[in-house]
Each structure stands twice: as structure tokens, then as C-alpha cells.
Design an enzyme around this catalytic site. Sequence first.
Site, short mmCIF file in Angstrom:
data_model
loop_
_atom_site.label_atom_id
_atom_site.label_comp_id
_atom_site.label_asym_id
_atom_site.label_seq_id
_atom_site.Cartn_x
_atom_site.Cartn_y
_atom_site.Cartn_z
N CYS A 98 8.22 62.44 -9.34
CA CYS A 98 6.82 62.11 -9.03
C CYS A 98 6.55 60.60 -9.18
CB CYS A 98 5.90 62.96 -9.89
SG CYS A 98 4.26 63.13 -9.21
N ARG A 135 -5.14 65.14 -2.19
CA ARG A 135 -3.87 65.04 -2.90
C ARG A 135 -2.96 66.15 -2.40
NH1 ARG A 135 -3.71 62.04 -7.62
NH2 ARG A 135 -2.01 63.26 -8.51
N HIS A 200 7.94 69.17 -9.93
CA HIS A 200 8.00 69.41 -11.36
C HIS A 200 7.81 70.91 -11.57
CE1 HIS A 200 3.75 68.26 -10.58
NE2 HIS A 200 3.51 69.31 -11.30
#
Lengths: 256, 466
Positions: A98, A135, A200
Site C-alpha cells: 500500500c 478511494r 493487505h
Amino acid sequence: MTRPPARAVRIVTLYPEVMNVYADRGNLFAVQARCSRLGIGCEVLPIGIGDSLPVEADLVLIGGGQDREQRRIALDLLAKGPVLRDWADADTAMLAVCGGFQLFGDFYRTAQGEELPGVRVFDAITVTPAPGAPRCIGDVLADAAIPEVGELVGFENHGGRTYLGPRGVPLARVRYGYGNNGDDGTEGAVYHEAIGTYLHGSLLPKNPALLDRLSFAALRHRYGADATFESFRDEYAERAHHAAADVARSRGRRNV
Amino acid sequence: MTGIGFRERGALLAGRAAGEAARRLGRGGGTALPGLVAGTLAPRLIERFAAQLGYGAITVTGTNGKTTTSHLLTNTARAAGLQPLTNRSGSNLERGIASTFVDAATPAGTLPDASSRLGVFELDEAVWPLLLPRLKPRAAVFLNLFRDQLDRYGEVDSVAEGWERALAAYASPIALVLNVDDPSVALLGESARNEVVGFGIEDRGVALIEAEHASDARFCRCGATFRYDAVFMGHVGLWRCPGCARARTVPVVAARDVRLGADETRFTLCVGERGAEVAIPFAGLYSVYNALACAAGAHALGLPLEATVRALAESGPAFGRQERFEVDGRHVRLLLAKNPTGMNEVLRTLLANTEPLTLLALLNDGIQDGQDVSWIYDADIERIAGRVVTLIAGGDRADDMALRCALAGFEPVVAERDIERALDAAIARTPAGGRVEVMTTYTAMLAVRAILARRTGAQPYWEEQA
């Protein structure tokens, strides 16, 4: 820090105090557990802002952080860039997740338009679209470009969009989720034994094939290119992998 | 009088009809629907009703402890002779507030006994900025700010910025009730325009020996890294900034001499110059913070300390928060854990119990739980590895929880997605008279509580499901 046993692999964790929003330490736990089953110890060196890197390392881990945290580490990381690039060329295993992945490319342009220079392990740039763009958040199911790794599962949550350059090799093709940018179907990047990704969840615990790949790369770096290591079946990891894959298939954003 | 107009009255009736229909059909949504319907038909309904509250309103927001603190404040108001009006647990969005008014109003659109009414409203941290100018509360309690459901709220910083912006744009007088131990909350008091009532823990004896992994406020506004003389949980403690003059201030409302037990907690509650010995029937340091927030909120409203002390001693648990049930001769306790700091606190609470431990760890991944289950890796589950005798993982992501615990060094005996079967497995492996501790995310708590309520005949609740 505990004293490592005679056979030990050296793991550098970059800015663990700052870059850790998405449970990135799960990746460290998974590598430690894998090495421990092989009877190999892990020497873990947390490196913070202002700390110097050791002479060598077998595995480098860096996790995610908010813009504020990325801004905070960017200059310090840049100073470590030449060493990190040399390590990557010499097949040190790396996992950048990330926010860490973004800073392992050429640059990351934040929502405020500020350009944070990266360490250029990967041929990739990251830009943040105009305000109002959503996002990239959700479950991911992707097929790794590395044959023995196969299917990858994880969760992504990033504002920046990453685009690979001509020398950039994606880690995977996205089946469900956004991946690097939501447009070209790529997810992550690979360079030698370095892996960058948006996934993740934590990533390595529930992707045992990728865990093997990364751990074995670190171990070969330590014990020589000819060394071989036993792979284990991990029932918990496989079940968690399938659970995450089911969730991605049922509610993930379908990539067309 | 400040009644409501024709448009609002029609909206009110429509909202009530919708709520009654939902309840009659026995479906969830009975707490949200009236407000959703009425609020759509009459957008200024909340403002009109809030203005009728004779004692005004107090809001409670923050990541952890909203429901329990609101519950304690409601009981304090009652003990002080007021008639509190409060939203039900879980209904802490705009429509939940509207529903609360719709349900309480007469058909003519007035609140009965309006002159003795105090509004106690639990508000979602992202919704608080929108409702501040509409509710015009006399006081606002800010509990803490931890990483929580990043998939839903975005990054932690943006929540604090939202509070800050709303306060800067708000001109009416308001007392800020702030946890001085949490820097991201305490710094809201910097705009000296408002009265501030600080609360915090004044007892280094309950500090952590080692800092926790999940710490969400490391940096001061000046850019320096906070230093801590003591850490109570996460980034909450006796903080100061080495780069500027900012530091934790001495709280007006404080807990001293804290004694943490397996099922109850004792401490000396200090409010200014006055002190009172308090025993609360909840475990865990987080329960002390909730009690302090209640006492500080009551102090800001001018309620007598005696009312607070009585409410703290006599309040039972709030919905699903340390509620206890007896099933097949086993004690079952519900411990809500929906983010890393919350889970760390639950784990610490479990350690206060010296009995052999059966732990049922329920992990769901619904929107209200957080669809991203990564956060379980940020909780220090390793802490109880030597203490858990029997671990059962349950819920939609039972397999993720099982894997997390296996990496922490203790393997589950069962990983079962079906919550009722997981509960039965936990009960079957616990000796008669023993205890099952249920550490659970939000929607899994709703599910397991419904099962426990059915089996024990406990009162069902309506919790917002949407």
C-alpha cells in the site's frame, strides 16, 4: 531485540512505528511462523527515521500509512534508496504494501498535489485523482503472474492510482477489485525478489503460496541459491484464503 | 410554544406508521425507519424537536464507549429528576435521531413534559459534524479516536478534521467534554472560545508496562512525536509534546486509585474539589473512561454529583456491552470488540479473571463490523496465548480469526461460521458453573445476543440493522 539463533534470517522492517495502518505486521508474523517450522530463527531489525540500514538483509518489509505518515518518512526513505535498490538487484526479498508500495515507485503525488519522491525499486508512478474520485476500497481476488503463487486474496484501501512504466511487471491480474488503478487490471509489481502490492488483510498469512515464495527467496539469499526448503500445508491459512476468495467473489468489484 | 408545522405533523404520522408496520412485521429497522420516512418528508424535523428540549441536549461521540456512556448519562439524568430522551443503541445516524423524536412526540407534534426533557444523543463520529448545528447541544462529549473501520470512515485524521471544522463554524455556546488523555480529542479544546471540562485517569498504577502496537496519534500538530510518561491504552495516556508547549492538562474530572476486578471496577471519582468512592459493575479500564465521561458530561450540565454516583453504581450494562446470560448452567458474557484498541482492552479485561478461560471469538465482516478484517492483526492477541484453555472461532470470518490465533500461538478447537453452532460448541466445552467469554464484533453480537435472549427469555431489543 532477542538474540538470534545460529541459523537466522535477517528481516528489516521499515518504519514499523509509522507505516502500520493495515495490519502489516501480520506479514512479519507469517514469515516468522514459517521460518520457525523450518527450524530457522529470524533476526528482526526495526528501522525508524534516522536509523541506518544494516550492511545486509534477506527480507525487507514496509507497510501502509496515511498521507501524513508517508510525508513523514519520504525523505528518510529517499536517503536509503540507493542501498534498497542495490539490495533489490542482489535478490533481497522485499514486500512493500500500500503506502510503502507507492513510495517504492518513482513518486507518489498526494491529494494535496505534493509530489513525494520514491526509491524506484519498481518502475511505477502513483497519482491521486481529482477530489471527488472514490478511494479504491474492497475485497480483491487476483491471479498472480508468478505461476507457483496462483490465486491471491486481500483487501485494498487506497486513494492513489499506480501506473506501471515500460519496465514495470505486475504482480497479478485482478479478477475482483481495483488493483493498481482500477483501469488496466494490473495489481502490484515485481522486480527480482521484490514484491509491491495494495493487498493487505493481512496478505501473507492467507496467501501461503506467496508466503512460501517470499520466505524461500529470503532463505536463498541467506543460505545460497541452491538451498531448498520444505513447504508445509497450513489448514488455517487455506481455509482463511478460501473464505476471503468467497467474499471477494460475492461482493467484490468485478473487473471487466 | 415552539411546536411544529403542518408539514412536519404529516411527516410525523407517516414516520410512526412506518415504524409500527416494521415492528409488527417483526423485522429489523424498527428504530431507523420512522426517522427515515419522517426526515425525508420534513427535513427540519430534528431542529424543531431539539428546540423543544427544556434542558437542551448533550451529544456523545468517539470511537469506543458511545453506547455505554450515553446509557450512564441517561441514568444520571433520571437520577437527577430529569426526563432523558435518548436514541437507542446503534441508531446513531441522522435517521436514528429523527426516529427518537418521532417516537416520543404526541400526534400533535410536541414532546410531552418538554420542560424537564434532556436529550442524550449517541452520535456516530462521522455524523457528529452534520448534527451539531441541528441539535445545538449544550455539551458535547468526545471519548477517544482510534483506528476503526477504515474501509468506512477513511483515515483516522479525517474524522478529527471533521470535528474541528464543525466546531470552528459553530457560533453557539457549547461545553466541550474532552478526554484529556487522548491527544487527538484533547486538542479540540485549543479554540478557547468554548468551555472545556476535561476528564482523565490520574493513576499511573494502571498504566501499561509496554506500549501497544495499535497507537493512532503519534504526532503533534507541530510535527514532533508525542512522548508518554504513562500509557493507559493505545495512544491514550500522560502525553506531552517535546517540540512545543502542548501537553496533557490536569483533568477536572478524574479517577484515582483505580482497582480493576474480573467483573467490577472501583475507583475514587474526583470532580473538582469533591471526591466519591465508586464501584461500577463493569470490568476493564475502558469502563472507567466511560464512567468518567458520564461524570464529566453531567458536571458540564450542572447535574449533582450524587446523581452521577448513584447512576454509576446502579446502572446495568448497555445492550450487548458486558451483558451476562446464564445458559445451561454456564455464565456467558458478551464483550464487544470492533477495533484493535477495543480488542486489546477486552483481552486485558479477560486477564483480570483467573478462572480457566473458554473464549468464543466471533468475527463478522458486515458493513457495521468493517468489511476489512485486517485489524485483528493489529490487536495484541498474543497477550492471552498462555491463558486461554479453549478457543472457539465463530462468525462469517471464523477462519480468519482461527488463523490469527494460530499465529499468536494458540490454536482453536473449533472454527465454525454458524454462530449458534459455535456458541453450542463453546458451551459444551465449558464445565457446569464455568464461564464462556464472548469477544465479538458488532453484527455477530446482535446475532449471538438474539440467540441468548431467545434461550433465556431476556428482553429483545431493536437495534438498527441498516
